[in-house]
Scaffold this active site. Sequence first.
Site, PDB file in Angstrom:
ATOM      1  CE  LYS A  35      -2.098   2.202   3.468  1.00  0.00           C
ATOM      2  NZ  LYS A  35      -2.196   3.664   3.309  1.00  0.00           N
ATOM      3  CG  ASP A  64      -4.851   4.815   1.114  1.00  0.00           C
ATOM      4  OD1 ASP A  64      -5.991   5.241   0.856  1.00  0.00           O
ATOM      5  OD2 ASP A  64      -4.382   4.781   2.269  1.00  0.00           O
ATOM      6  CB  THR A 120     -10.434   4.756  11.652  1.00  0.00           C
ATOM      7  OG1 THR A 120      -9.200   4.940  10.976  1.00  0.00           O
ATOM      8  CG2 THR A 120     -11.165   3.583  11.070  1.00  0.00           C
ATOM      9  NE  ARG A 211       2.523   2.555  12.569  1.00  0.00           N
ATOM     10  CZ  ARG A 211       1.751   3.435  13.183  1.00  0.00           C
ATOM     11  NH1 ARG A 211       2.305   4.372  13.940  1.00  0.00           N
ATOM     12  NH2 ARG A 211       0.437   3.402  13.046  1.00  0.00           N
TER      13      ARG A 211
HETATM   14  O1  C5P Z   1       1.373   0.992  10.613  1.00  0.00           O
HETATM   15  P1  C5P Z   1      -0.102   0.725  10.552  1.00  0.00           P
HETATM   16  O2  C5P Z   1      -0.467  -0.735  10.444  1.00  0.00           O
HETATM   17  O3  C5P Z   1      -0.858   1.447  11.644  1.00  0.00           O
HETATM   18  O4  C5P Z   1      -0.531   1.394   9.148  1.00  0.00           O
HETATM   19  C1  C5P Z   1      -1.882   1.447   8.741  1.00  0.00           C
HETATM   20  C2  C5P Z   1      -1.967   2.135   7.408  1.00  0.00           C
HETATM   21  O5  C5P Z   1      -3.333   2.211   7.040  1.00  0.00           O
HETATM   22  C3  C5P Z   1      -1.421   3.568   7.389  1.00  0.00           C
HETATM   23  O6  C5P Z   1      -0.878   3.791   6.086  1.00  0.00           O
HETATM   24  C4  C5P Z   1      -2.660   4.399   7.602  1.00  0.00           C
HETATM   25  O7  C5P Z   1      -2.536   5.686   7.011  1.00  0.00           O
HETATM   26  C5  C5P Z   1      -3.706   3.567   6.867  1.00  0.00           C
HETATM   27  N1  C5P Z   1      -5.076   3.762   7.296  1.00  0.00           N
HETATM   28  C6  C5P Z   1      -5.479   3.607   8.608  1.00  0.00           C
HETATM   29  N2  C5P Z   1      -6.779   3.821   8.951  1.00  0.00           N
HETATM   30  C7  C5P Z   1      -7.666   4.165   8.008  1.00  0.00           C
HETATM   31  C8  C5P Z   1      -7.288   4.312   6.677  1.00  0.00           C
HETATM   32  C9  C5P Z   1      -5.960   4.099   6.352  1.00  0.00           C
HETATM   33  O8  C5P Z   1      -4.666   3.269   9.475  1.00  0.00           O
HETATM   34  N3  C5P Z   1      -8.924   4.319   8.340  1.00  0.00           N
END
Ligand code: C5P
Length: 230
Positions: A35, A64, A120, A211
């Site tokens: 992503k 995205d 979210t 992460r």
């Molecule tokens: O590192 P982590 O698993 O928290 O990353 C989640 C990814 O998903 C990030 O790129 C974040 O911007 C994205 N995202 C999110 N919540 C959303 C939409 C996108 O965490 N509602």
Amino acid sequence: MSTTLPTIFCAIDTPDIDHAKNLINQIVPAGCGVKLGLEFFNSFGPDGIQDIIDSCNNPPIFLDLKYYDIPNTVAGAVRAASKLGVAYLNVHASGGLDMMKAAKDACAGDTKLLAVTILTSFDEPSIQAAGYQAGIQDRVVQLATLTQEAGLNGIVCSSHEIEAIRMACGNNFVLMVPGIRPAGSSADDQKRIMTPKEAIDKGATHLVIGRPITKADNPAQAAKDIIQTL
Ligand code: C5P
């Protein structure tokens, strides 16, 4: 529903393109898609995406960028982005039915189009302050239904909305779910988390995980360990 695309799309949130390529070359052979979001795109643009495609053996990419504008403008953006040959692109469902239909018509090749319902980062007070009267869950289901009516392939949603959306939209609908944490790993800044297996069992088709994979000592092994739990 089954899809041939990977279950996990790993969020590569870095403004360092060499670091991005290094990570991608580890996690894609382990079974993940990639992503890439606004941080990457605003640093490197379409040429950066093409560079990843060329240097990392054409990985499955979820781009995205969450488009939201008038239908003609979003259609133009989707037309241009889908020519890159990415697996998934997305728009905001709150852009409305006409915008989503125009985006769908403009989406070229095999690229699938998803819609974001409610970010979210909103909670009940902030969504009401933004002028929306219905509660978050009702609004998410309403927007998911609108997305389906527009003919898009699915939505991006929180793990806590999976069941309500599945009930409203049926099984033939992609649910791409971020906010996922393997048992025992740090929540970081995510507030409402779920394990990969829980989210899949509830009906997610894809998980966005960043992460817990990218910050691991061995990202490929971390990805394999998560895939093993599914
Ligand atoms: O590192 P982590 O698993 O928290 O990353 C989640 C990814 O998903 C990030 O790129 C974040 O911007 C994205 N995202 C999110 N919540 C959303 C939409 C996108 O965490 N509602």
